[in-house]
Design an enzyme around this catalytic site. Structure first.
Site, PDB file in Angstrom:
ATOM      1  N   GLY A  62       0.781  -1.160   0.018  1.00  0.00           N
ATOM      2  CA  GLY A  62       0.042   0.052   0.206  1.00  0.00           C
ATOM      3  C   GLY A  62       0.922   1.276  -0.026  1.00  0.00           C
ATOM      4  O   GLY A  62       1.856   1.263  -0.041  1.00  0.00           O
TER       5      GLY A  62
ATOM      6  N   GLY B 222       2.737   3.536   1.322  1.00  0.00           N
ATOM      7  CA  GLY B 222       3.124   3.974   2.910  1.00  0.00           C
ATOM      8  C   GLY B 222       3.631   5.085   2.955  1.00  0.00           C
ATOM      9  O   GLY B 222       3.982   5.437   4.433  1.00  0.00           O
ATOM     10  N   ARG B 223       3.879   5.956   2.084  1.00  0.00           N
ATOM     11  CA  ARG B 223       4.258   7.310   2.505  1.00  0.00           C
ATOM     12  C   ARG B 223       3.661   8.188   1.410  1.00  0.00           C
ATOM     13  O   ARG B 223       4.374   9.391   1.135  1.00  0.00           O
ATOM     14  CB  ARG B 223       5.896   7.542   2.328  1.00  0.00           C
ATOM     15  CG  ARG B 223       6.497   6.841   1.097  1.00  0.00           C
ATOM     16  CD  ARG B 223       7.952   6.922   1.211  1.00  0.00           C
ATOM     17  NE  ARG B 223       8.415   6.252   0.060  1.00  0.00           N
ATOM     18  CZ  ARG B 223       9.905   6.030  -0.219  1.00  0.00           C
ATOM     19  NH1 ARG B 223      10.706   7.030   0.490  1.00  0.00           N
ATOM     20  NH2 ARG B 223      10.267   5.540  -1.334  1.00  0.00           N
TER      21      ARG B 223
ATOM     22  N   ASP C  31       8.542   5.357   8.321  1.00  0.00           N
ATOM     23  CA  ASP C  31       8.433   6.669   8.956  1.00  0.00           C
ATOM     24  C   ASP C  31       7.655   7.301   8.170  1.00  0.00           C
ATOM     25  O   ASP C  31       7.238   8.433   8.237  1.00  0.00           O
ATOM     26  CB  ASP C  31       9.621   7.058   9.219  1.00  0.00           C
ATOM     27  CG  ASP C  31      10.505   7.518   8.235  1.00  0.00           C
ATOM     28  OD1 ASP C  31      10.147   7.354   6.844  1.00  0.00           O
ATOM     29  OD2 ASP C  31      11.854   7.825   8.220  1.00  0.00           O
ATOM     30  N   GLY C  32       7.152   6.811   6.819  1.00  0.00           N
ATOM     31  CA  GLY C  32       6.421   7.543   5.725  1.00  0.00           C
ATOM     32  C   GLY C  32       7.068   8.653   5.201  1.00  0.00           C
ATOM     33  O   GLY C  32       6.370   9.654   4.419  1.00  0.00           O
TER      34      GLY C  32
ATOM     35  N   ARG D  39       3.720  14.313  -7.189  1.00  0.00           N
ATOM     36  CA  ARG D  39       3.577  13.596  -8.393  1.00  0.00           C
ATOM     37  C   ARG D  39       2.379  13.750  -9.104  1.00  0.00           C
ATOM     38  O   ARG D  39       1.341  13.829  -8.461  1.00  0.00           O
ATOM     39  CB  ARG D  39       3.852  11.961  -7.957  1.00  0.00           C
ATOM     40  CG  ARG D  39       5.132  11.832  -7.115  1.00  0.00           C
ATOM     41  CD  ARG D  39       5.524  10.433  -7.194  1.00  0.00           C
ATOM     42  NE  ARG D  39       4.783   9.268  -6.568  1.00  0.00           N
ATOM     43  CZ  ARG D  39       4.994   8.053  -6.381  1.00  0.00           C
ATOM     44  NH1 ARG D  39       6.014   7.502  -7.140  1.00  0.00           N
ATOM     45  NH2 ARG D  39       4.199   7.175  -5.797  1.00  0.00           N
TER      46      ARG D  39
ATOM     47  N   ASP E  44       4.127  -4.256  -7.685  1.00  0.00           N
ATOM     48  CA  ASP E  44       3.434  -3.103  -6.931  1.00  0.00           C
ATOM     49  C   ASP E  44       3.987  -1.856  -7.622  1.00  0.00           C
ATOM     50  O   ASP E  44       3.664  -0.754  -7.188  1.00  0.00           O
ATOM     51  CB  ASP E  44       3.543  -3.129  -5.528  1.00  0.00           C
ATOM     52  CG  ASP E  44       4.903  -3.156  -5.048  1.00  0.00           C
ATOM     53  OD1 ASP E  44       5.587  -4.256  -5.146  1.00  0.00           O
ATOM     54  OD2 ASP E  44       5.404  -2.296  -4.319  1.00  0.00           O
ATOM     55  N   ASN E  45       5.145  -1.823  -8.315  1.00  0.00           N
ATOM     56  CA  ASN E  45       5.724  -0.836  -9.070  1.00  0.00           C
ATOM     57  C   ASN E  45       5.551  -0.873 -10.603  1.00  0.00           C
ATOM     58  O   ASN E  45       6.080  -0.170 -11.377  1.00  0.00           O
ATOM     59  CB  ASN E  45       7.261  -0.855  -8.935  1.00  0.00           C
ATOM     60  CG  ASN E  45       7.695  -0.505  -7.516  1.00  0.00           C
ATOM     61  OD1 ASN E  45       6.789  -0.003  -6.577  1.00  0.00           O
ATOM     62  ND2 ASN E  45       8.875  -0.990  -6.918  1.00  0.00           N
TER      63      ASN E  45
ATOM     64  N   ASP F  57       7.257   5.103  -9.868  1.00  0.00           N
ATOM     65  CA  ASP F  57       8.147   4.696  -8.550  1.00  0.00           C
ATOM     66  C   ASP F  57       9.630   4.704  -9.089  1.00  0.00           C
ATOM     67  O   ASP F  57      10.184   3.881  -8.902  1.00  0.00           O
ATOM     68  CB  ASP F  57       7.810   3.530  -7.981  1.00  0.00           C
ATOM     69  CG  ASP F  57       6.501   3.685  -7.362  1.00  0.00           C
ATOM     70  OD1 ASP F  57       6.112   4.616  -7.146  1.00  0.00           O
ATOM     71  OD2 ASP F  57       5.898   2.292  -6.705  1.00  0.00           O
TER      72      ASP F  57
END
Length: 494
Positions: free
Chosen positions: A99, A101-102, A130-131, A181, A261-262, A271
């Site tokens: 997911g 994450g940041r 830490d995102g 982005r 996932d990329n 990504d």
């Protein structure tokens, strides 16, 4: 003379017309949350072209309001921030739920572009992270997104980067940054894998229907596969991905982390992590220091893309219905990729007409480049100049195997005579860039930016925005990499 108050001179907040199609899919697809603020933000870089694409006024983009907005410190009116959930295969192994994450999606504008903030804090999908994103990786993504667009390669875009003195721990303490982005969609193969793995077929169907209706409407009217729109979607994504990989290979681009996932459902480069444009042409080059098995080596990228598409096909199988139909939908990748790659390579050679001996000619020059570890970008640009000017000596000087080069040049010259050197040179100089984002150029811009000097970043941005131009006076940015460039290590850490 009475001057207006400073507030009256401030540009108006843009009244973006938002669409929230992805959010309308429902809470199974995301978590709504706001970005986590960062202290004392400052501008690092902006793309005026992307701002124009979004209809954002240049004066507003220079304002403190914009700075706070794109650092995640202030909401943009009408946005609906969320982090999406997906799963995926990482380095060939099922990783389960992943997911954003940041990254937090703000929504989709009326121009059909989604806006996403990357590095804006923890989400439910941060998985102990830490995102945050750090300055170095954010600069690399900003520059490469726009460089790839200028090269004509499908990609996410980058509106801006902001920085903050907030500390972020990676291999060492670094400072935080946020990159904004932009893309028509950030949906990945992993979104489909997520719901298929959980046997949430209703959600899988809703996602597929959304993607078809929003981005691939032609799949509804297909007569292929017995009118199976989901098989048509898989075929369309396969063909877009094949064309994208052909462009990567032709320009010498290594992605570095081709996890499912990329992989973009729209066939975009997405990504930017440990990417690299080849210096020496080494087909087995691995640009990601974390990729100890070499899974994502440059010459493996086309096969990895097909493997990832196979995973997407497996995820869509509950909708497609029959395995044979899904396999048939993937089949065109095997013809589209080589056809697209050959077309790109012919253009690099200035050849507009396909001929029987093209494969041998192209394989021959690639073998010579590999044997001599010849600089990829410099070779193709010198060859373009040689065809234009008639002097091939600077190209010959790149090779240790001069006799091998001479034999290849003899065969190539025969085809040039048929095409016409002037026409070939024009095509080549529009196809073979003089400037690409080499690792050492990015590193120099990053080192300067860490000291508060963004001039090198701005210079690179200007050169990469017009990569096929000569840009007199900037020869150093198109020269061979320095010896220290080979010691740069780029990993998944960002």
């Amino acid at each position: 003379m009475n001057l207006p108050a400073a507030e009256a001179l401030a540009p108006d907040t843009p009244a973006l017309a938002w669409r929230h199609g992805f959010a309308d899919l429902g809470p199974a697809f995301y978590t709504e949350l706001r970005p986590t603020p960062l202290p004392d933000p400052h501008w690092v870089g902006q793309s005026a072209e992307v701002a124009g694409l979004l209809g954002l006024d240049g004066r507003w983009m220079a304002s403190d309001e914009a700075l706070q907005t794109f650092t995640g410190n202030a909401p943009l009116a009408g946005s609906r921030p969320l982090a999406s959930v997906y799963s995926g295969h990482q380095f060939g192994v099922w990783a389960g739920q992943l997911g954003d994450g940041r990254a937090i999606l703000l929504g989709e504008t009326a121009q059909g572009q989604e806006i996403q903030l990357k590095g804006c804090g923890r989400t439910p999908y941060s998985r102990m992270g830490d995102g945050r994103a750090v300055l170095r990786s954010s600069i690399r993504e900003f520059l490469c997104s726009e460089a790839m667009h200028a090269l004509g390669i499908p990609t996410t875009r980058a509106l801006c980067v902001t920085g903050s003195p907030a500390p972020v721990r990676r291999e060492e303490i670094e400072t935080a940054a946020v990159v904004t982005r932009v893309a028509p969609s950030f949906i990945r193969f992993g979104h489909f894998e997520h719901f298929a793995a959980r046997e949430q077929i209703d959600e899988l169907r809703a996602l597929a229907d959304y993607v078809i209706d929003r981005y691939y409407p032609e799949c509804r009217a297909t007569s292929a596969f017995g009118g199976n729109a989901y098989a048509a979607l898989l075929q369309a994504v396969s063909e877009r991905t094949a064309a994208l990989l052909a462009q990567w290979q032709a320009v010498g681009f290594c992605h570095g982390v081709m996890n499912t996932d990329n992989m973009s459902i729209l066939g975009l480069t997405i990504d930017y992590g440990p990417f690299q444009f080849l210096d020496a042409f080494v087909p087995g080059h691995v640009c990601n220091h974390s990729d100890t098995q070499g899974r994502y080596a440059y010459n493996r990228q086309p096969n990895v893309a097909y493997w990832n598409l196979f995973c997407l096909g497996q995820a869509l199988l509950p909708l497609i219905g029959e395995q044979e139909v899904a396999l048939a939908a993937l089949e065109s990748y095997k013809s589209v990729f080589p056809a697209e790659f050959m077309a790109r390579m012919r253009a690099k050679l200035g050849l507009r007409t396909a001929r029987e001996g093209d494969v041998a000619l192209i394989d021959g020059v690639l073998l010579l480049l590999a044997q001599g570890r010849v600089d990829h970008t410099i070779f193709w640009r010198r060859l373009s100049r040689a065809v234009a000017g008639g002097d091939f000596t600077p190209v010959r000087d790149l090779f240790l195997d001069r006799e091998g080069w001479d034999r290849w040049l003899l065969s190539y010259s025969e085809l040039l005579a048929q095409e016409g050197s002037a026409q070939a040179a024009d095509l080549m100089q529009q196809t073979n860039p003089r400037f690409v984002l080499r690792n050492h150029l990015g590193e120099q811009a990053i080192r300067a930016a860490k000291l508060g000097d963004f001039s090198e970043l701005q210079t690179l941005q200007r050169l990469l925005a017009r990569p096929f131009d000569e840009h007199p006076g900037f020869d150093a940015w198109a020269d061979f990499p320095p010896d220290w460039a080979s010691s740069i290590e780029i990993s998944c850490s960002s």
